[in-house]
Design a protein around this motif. Sequence first.
Motif, PDB file in Angstrom:
ATOM      1  N   ARG A  48       0.817  -1.221   0.000  1.00 45.43           N
ATOM      2  CA  ARG A  48       0.000   0.000   0.000  1.00 45.43           C
ATOM      3  C   ARG A  48       0.849   1.268   0.000  1.00 45.43           C
ATOM      4  N   GLU A  49       2.169   1.096   0.036  1.00 42.29           N
ATOM      5  CA  GLU A  49       3.084   2.222  -0.111  1.00 42.29           C
ATOM      6  C   GLU A  49       3.582   2.330  -1.554  1.00 42.29           C
ATOM      7  N   TRP A  50       3.143   1.391  -2.398  1.00 40.97           N
ATOM      8  CA  TRP A  50       3.524   1.432  -3.810  1.00 40.97           C
ATOM      9  C   TRP A  50       2.740   2.541  -4.524  1.00 40.97           C
ATOM     10  N   VAL A  51       2.981   2.669  -5.826  1.00 42.35           N
ATOM     11  CA  VAL A  51       2.297   3.690  -6.625  1.00 42.35           C
ATOM     12  C   VAL A  51       0.871   3.217  -6.922  1.00 42.35           C
ATOM     13  N   TYR A  52      -0.088   4.071  -6.602  1.00 41.62           N
ATOM     14  CA  TYR A  52      -1.499   3.768  -6.860  1.00 41.62           C
ATOM     15  C   TYR A  52      -1.814   4.020  -8.328  1.00 41.62           C
ATOM     16  N   LEU A  53      -2.456   3.060  -8.994  1.00 40.82           N
ATOM     17  CA  LEU A  53      -2.768   3.188 -10.410  1.00 40.82           C
ATOM     18  C   LEU A  53      -4.227   3.487 -10.696  1.00 40.82           C
ATOM     19  N   SER A  54      -5.147   2.784 -10.016  1.00 37.06           N
ATOM     20  CA  SER A  54      -6.555   2.971 -10.342  1.00 37.06           C
ATOM     21  C   SER A  54      -7.437   2.211  -9.358  1.00 37.06           C
ATOM     22  N   THR A  55      -8.727   2.524  -9.382  1.00 39.26           N
ATOM     23  CA  THR A  55      -9.735   1.773  -8.630  1.00 39.26           C
ATOM     24  C   THR A  55     -10.894   1.462  -9.563  1.00 39.26           C
ATOM     25  N   GLY A  56     -11.285   0.204  -9.596  1.00 39.99           N
ATOM     26  CA  GLY A  56     -12.451  -0.203 -10.382  1.00 39.99           C
ATOM     27  C   GLY A  56     -13.628  -0.470  -9.455  1.00 39.99           C
ATOM     28  N   GLN A  67     -21.792 -12.924 -11.072  1.00 39.76           N
ATOM     29  CA  GLN A  67     -22.915 -13.425 -10.283  1.00 39.76           C
ATOM     30  C   GLN A  67     -22.908 -12.912  -8.850  1.00 39.76           C
ATOM     31  N   MET A  68     -21.946 -12.059  -8.501  1.00 41.87           N
ATOM     32  CA  MET A  68     -21.859 -11.556  -7.130  1.00 41.87           C
ATOM     33  C   MET A  68     -23.110 -10.778  -6.759  1.00 41.87           C
ATOM     34  N   ASP A  69     -23.551 -10.931  -5.508  1.00 46.18           N
ATOM     35  CA  ASP A  69     -24.743 -10.227  -5.050  1.00 46.18           C
ATOM     36  C   ASP A  69     -24.395  -9.012  -4.202  1.00 46.18           C
ATOM     37  N   HIS A  70     -23.147  -8.533  -4.314  1.00 45.26           N
ATOM     38  CA  HIS A  70     -22.743  -7.344  -3.567  1.00 45.26           C
ATOM     39  C   HIS A  70     -21.734  -6.562  -4.415  1.00 45.26           C
ATOM     40  N   HIS A  71     -21.585  -5.267  -4.099  1.00 41.07           N
ATOM     41  CA  HIS A  71     -20.673  -4.408  -4.842  1.00 41.07           C
ATOM     42  C   HIS A  71     -19.250  -4.532  -4.303  1.00 41.07           C
ATOM     43  N   MET A  72     -18.282  -4.367  -5.219  1.00 40.71           N
ATOM     44  CA  MET A  72     -16.885  -4.500  -4.838  1.00 40.71           C
ATOM     45  C   MET A  72     -16.042  -3.403  -5.493  1.00 40.71           C
ATOM     46  N   PHE A  73     -15.021  -2.959  -4.756  1.00 39.82           N
ATOM     47  CA  PHE A  73     -13.989  -2.087  -5.293  1.00 39.82           C
ATOM     48  C   PHE A  73     -12.716  -2.907  -5.483  1.00 39.82           C
ATOM     49  N   ASP A  74     -11.941  -2.591  -6.522  1.00 40.27           N
ATOM     50  CA  ASP A  74     -10.602  -3.169  -6.602  1.00 40.27           C
ATOM     51  C   ASP A  74      -9.587  -2.056  -6.835  1.00 40.27           C
ATOM     52  N   ASN A  75      -8.560  -2.039  -6.013  1.00 43.40           N
ATOM     53  CA  ASN A  75      -7.513  -1.026  -6.068  1.00 43.40           C
ATOM     54  C   ASN A  75      -6.236  -1.659  -6.619  1.00 43.40           C
ATOM     55  N   VAL A  76      -5.561  -0.950  -7.512  1.00 46.27           N
ATOM     56  CA  VAL A  76      -4.361  -1.488  -8.141  1.00 46.27           C
ATOM     57  C   VAL A  76      -3.149  -0.639  -7.781  1.00 46.27           C
ATOM     58  N   PHE A  77      -2.079  -1.326  -7.355  1.00 46.86           N
ATOM     59  CA  PHE A  77      -0.820  -0.674  -7.005  1.00 46.86           C
ATOM     60  C   PHE A  77       0.318  -1.379  -7.746  1.00 46.86           C
ATOM     61  N   VAL A  78       1.423  -0.669  -7.995  1.00 47.21           N
ATOM     62  CA  VAL A  78       2.598  -1.269  -8.628  1.00 47.21           C
ATOM     63  C   VAL A  78       3.846  -0.812  -7.892  1.00 47.21           C
ATOM     64  N   ASN A  79       4.852  -1.701  -7.839  1.00 45.88           N
ATOM     65  CA  ASN A  79       6.075  -1.319  -7.132  1.00 45.88           C
ATOM     66  C   ASN A  79       6.732  -0.129  -7.835  1.00 45.88           C
ATOM     67  N   PRO A  80       7.279   0.815  -7.070  1.00 47.44           N
ATOM     68  CA  PRO A  80       7.778   2.088  -7.617  1.00 47.44           C
ATOM     69  C   PRO A  80       8.825   1.929  -8.711  1.00 47.44           C
ATOM     70  N   THR A  96       8.551  -6.704 -12.145  1.00 43.27           N
ATOM     71  CA  THR A  96       7.357  -5.894 -11.879  1.00 43.27           C
ATOM     72  C   THR A  96       6.411  -6.661 -10.965  1.00 43.27           C
ATOM     73  N   MET A  97       5.769  -5.942 -10.037  1.00 46.93           N
ATOM     74  CA  MET A  97       4.756  -6.530  -9.167  1.00 46.93           C
ATOM     75  C   MET A  97       3.538  -5.607  -9.139  1.00 46.93           C
ATOM     76  N   LEU A  98       2.396  -6.124  -9.598  1.00 46.44           N
ATOM     77  CA  LEU A  98       1.137  -5.391  -9.561  1.00 46.44           C
ATOM     78  C   LEU A  98       0.230  -6.031  -8.518  1.00 46.44           C
ATOM     79  N   ALA A  99      -0.308  -5.220  -7.631  1.00 45.92           N
ATOM     80  CA  ALA A  99      -1.188  -5.726  -6.570  1.00 45.92           C
ATOM     81  C   ALA A  99      -2.623  -5.311  -6.851  1.00 45.92           C
TER      82      ALA A  99
END
Length: 204
Positions: A48-56, A67-80, A96-99
């Motif tokens: 979570r200290e890596w570079v933030y790229l986006s949230t879906g 088929q999920m019955d609930h809403h979800m966020f996904d956050n993407v980070f990459v090593n600096p 490269t490592m993308l989280a």
Amino acid sequence: MPTQAKIALLAVTVLFSLMAVNQTATAPPNGGPEYTSDGELKFPENYREWVYLSTGFDMSYSPAAMQMDHHMFDNVFVNPEAYKKFQETGTWPDKTMLALEVRGAEGKGSINQRGNFQGTERMGLEIHVKDETRFPGKWAFFGFDDSKTSKMIPTEAACYSCHAAHAAVDTTFVQFYPTLLPIAKSKGTLSASYQKESEAPGKK
């Protein structure tokens, strides 16, 4: 200086030198992935200290996820280190490592009366690793729950075909990263398959 004091000082110097050598030997190159002796990926504690790229929001790449019955966020980070190289070249370097961090969406809370915000509980974490000498396809996926290490996700379960067919840059969905897509376009590193897909009727 007394002889005993010189000996003690020399011993301390040697001890710190050995510690420095040991740390250098075990540290991952350029902040890249670390593995256990049996090939499992170690959990990147500081992702979570890596570079933030986006949230879906409610994004899905498979029928099961839809088929999920609930809403979800996904956050993407990459090593600096990888982020810096992408800015220079428009593609990802080795190690490269993308989280991809998944969190549940919550509705009303505190003063919020509409819309959604992210919950405090992490629902899942997937790491996409580029390690050209370790993986036959250069890239691999690892999933973490509460464990500190993870085995590689099998090919058939990781939707490798989705990434190969639709990824904008080097098996990664750069088309969803607003600060990186313009860089890839300017560097001419967008995949042929993505360009064909984006030029299809209704996709422009």
